[in-house]
Motif scaffolding. Structure first.
Motif, PDB file in Angstrom:
ATOM      1  N   ARG A   1       0.712  -1.344  -0.017  1.00  0.00           N
ATOM      2  CA  ARG A   1      -0.056  -0.126   0.149  1.00  0.00           C
ATOM      3  C   ARG A   1       0.787   1.342  -0.034  1.00  0.00           C
ATOM      4  O   ARG A   1       0.509   2.295  -0.632  1.00  0.00           O
ATOM      5  N   THR A   2       2.114   1.141   0.508  1.00  0.00           N
ATOM      6  CA  THR A   2       2.978   2.156   0.656  1.00  0.00           C
ATOM      7  C   THR A   2       4.459   1.972   0.272  1.00  0.00           C
ATOM      8  O   THR A   2       4.608   1.088   0.474  1.00  0.00           O
TER       9      THR A   2
ATOM     10  N   VAL B   1      -0.445   2.668  -5.557  1.00  0.00           N
ATOM     11  CA  VAL B   1       0.416   2.641  -4.023  1.00  0.00           C
ATOM     12  C   VAL B   1       0.374   4.132  -3.762  1.00  0.00           C
ATOM     13  O   VAL B   1       0.902   5.028  -4.419  1.00  0.00           O
TER      14      VAL B   1
ATOM     15  N   ASP C   1       5.558   0.103   3.720  1.00  0.00           N
ATOM     16  CA  ASP C   1       5.599  -1.253   3.219  1.00  0.00           C
ATOM     17  C   ASP C   1       7.071  -1.644   2.527  1.00  0.00           C
ATOM     18  O   ASP C   1       7.719  -2.458   3.114  1.00  0.00           O
TER      19      ASP C   1
END
Length: 361
Positions: A2-3, A25, A56
Motif C-alpha cells: 500500500r505504501t 500505491v 511497506d
C-alpha cells in the motif's frame, strides 16, 4: 503493497514510482537534491512529503557506490518493513552491508534490466520496465515477506522476475551491459576527430553500435567502479580477439598468397564466431530469436508517414515484428525497414505497392 518510499528520484527511481503510483500505491519520494524529488512529484510519481511511519517497501535508487550507505541509514531509521535497491551491481553492496553488521533478512538486492541514454526524473516513464527482466538476488536469510514485496513491485512495473545469485548477476551484466558500453564508447571515440566528409557517411550500422555511447559518463563511472574486475576480464578477452584480427588484416595486405589465405581464414573465423554469438541474443518478448524478412519502404520525412504504413500493413493483415528507420544523408527522406514473418513478406510488399508505396528490393 500500500505504501512505498523511493530514495533517489533519477530515471530508475522515478520510473518505478510512476508505475507504483499508477497502480494505486501511495509513494513517498526522497532525494539528496530536494528539487529533483519535487520534480518527480510534479510528474505524478508521488509526494515529496516524508511518510508518517514505516512504509511497506523502501526502494533505494542511488548510484552503486552509495547504495550501501543509503540502505544502512534507512534500515537503522526503520523506515520500512522491507528494503531493496535497484543498482546495476549486486555483490559489492551486499558485502558492504554485511560488513556493517546489519540484519539483512529484510533486504533483497534487485536490478531492473532497463534504462535509457538520458537520466533524471524528466526522462522517467511509468512503462520503462514493461516486459523487461528484473533480477532478484535473494539469499537463504531473505524473509519471504520481503521477497513477496519485491515480486509485487516487479508485477506492478509489469517486468519479468529473474532470480540469480548476486555475483553471477555481476558477471552477467559485465558481459551483456558494462563491457559493450565501453566498446561502444571506444568505437564512437574514433568519430571525435574524423573528417566531416567521413562522418556524413554514417549509416544505421554505426548508429546501432554507438547509440549507448551517448549515456552520462558520471553515471557510468559509478557503475564501472562497482564492477571493475569482471569487466576488465572481458575486455582482456576482447583485446586478444582484436590482436588476432589485426594480424589477420595485416596478412591480407601481404604479397604472399599463402599469408593472404591465412588472413582471410582468420577474418572468417572471427566473423563466424560473431554469427554464433549473435543468434543467442533473445528475440521478441525474450523468446528464441526468429529470422524475419525485411520489407524496405522509401518514405518522405513528413508527419504521418509511419502511421500510414502501419495502417496499411494492418489492413493487409500483416503484423510488424520490428521496425528500423535509416535516414538518407542530406535528403528529407528515409528507408523504413519492416521486419515480418517470411510468409508475410510478399503479402505486405504487394499490399504496400498497391497503395502507392515505393518498395526497395
Amino acid at each position: 503493497m500500500r505504501t512505498a518510499l523511493v530514495i533517489g528520484t533519477g530515471l530508475i527511481g522515478t520510473s518505478a514510482a510512476l508505475a507504483l503510483a499508477g497502480r494505486g500505491v501511495t509513494v513517498h519520494l526522497a532525494d539528496h537534491d530536494p528539487e529533483q524529488a519535487r520534480t518527480a512529484a510534479a510528474l505524478g510519481a508521488g509526494t515529496d512529503e516524508a511518510p508518517e511511519g514505516p512504509v511497506d517497501l523502501a526502494i533505494v535508487a542511488a548510484p552503486p557506490a552509495h547504495v550501501a550507505g543509503v540502505l544502512a541509514e534507512a534500515m537503522r531509521r526503520g523506515v520500512a518493513r522491507g528494503y531493496i535497491d535497484v543498482a546495476s551491481v549486486k555483490g559489492g553492496p551486499r558485502r558492504e552491508l554485511e560488513g556493517l553488521g546489519l540484519d539483512l533478512s529484510s533486504y533483497i538486492g534487485t536490478h531492473p534490466m532497463s534504462g535509457r541514454e538520458k537520466s533524471g526524473p524528466l526522462a522517467a516513464t511509468g512503462d520503462l520496465f514493461e516486459g523487461r527482466p528484473w533480477v532478484l538476488t535473494p539469499t537463504r536469510d531473505t524473509d519471504t515477506e520481503v521477497l513477496n514485496l519485491a515480486l509485487e513491485l516487479v508485477s506492478h512495473c509489469r517486468a519479468v522476475p529473474v532470480v540469480m545469485d548476486a555475483d553471477a548477476h555481476d558477471r552477467a551484466v559485465a558481459l551483456v551491459s558494462h563491457m559493450p558500453h565501453l566498446v561502444s564508447s571506444m568505437v564512437a571515440a574514433r568519430l571525435e576527430h574524423a573528417e566531416e566528409a567521413a562522418v556524413r557517411l554514417c549509416g544505421q550500422g554505426i548508429r546501432d553500435v554507438t547509440r549507448i555511447a551517448a549515456s552520462d559518463p558520471a553515471m557510468w563511472i559509478d557503475i564501472l567502479s562497482a564492477n571493475p574486475g569482471p569487466v576488465a576480464d572481458l575486455l582482456t578477452d576482447v583485446a586478444g580477439d582484436l590482436e588476432e584480427t589485426v594480424r589477420a588484416l595485416r596478412a591480407l595486405q601481404s604479397a604472399d598468397e599463402s599469408k593472404r589465405g591465412e588472413g582471410a581464414s582468420g577474418i572468417e573465423h572471427v566473423l563466424r564466431r560473431g554469427n554464433a554469438g549473435q543468434v543467442r541474443v533473445p528475440g521478441k518478448h525474450g523468446s528464441a530469436p526468429r529470422a524475419y524478412e525485411v520489407v524496405a519502404v522509401l518514405i518522405d520525412d513528413q508527419p504521418g508517414q509511419l502511421a500510414r504504413i502501419f495502417a496499411d500493413a494492418g489492413r493487409a493483415g500483416v503484423n510488424i515484428e520490428d521496425v528500423r528507420i535509416e535516414h538518407a544523408t542530406g535528403q528529407q527522406a528515409g528507408l523504413v525497414q519492416l521486419m515480418v514473418e517470411p510468409q508475410a513478406a510478399p503479402v505486405l510488399s504487394a499490399a504496400l505497392r498497391e497503395r502507392g508505396w515505393a518498395i526497395r528490393q
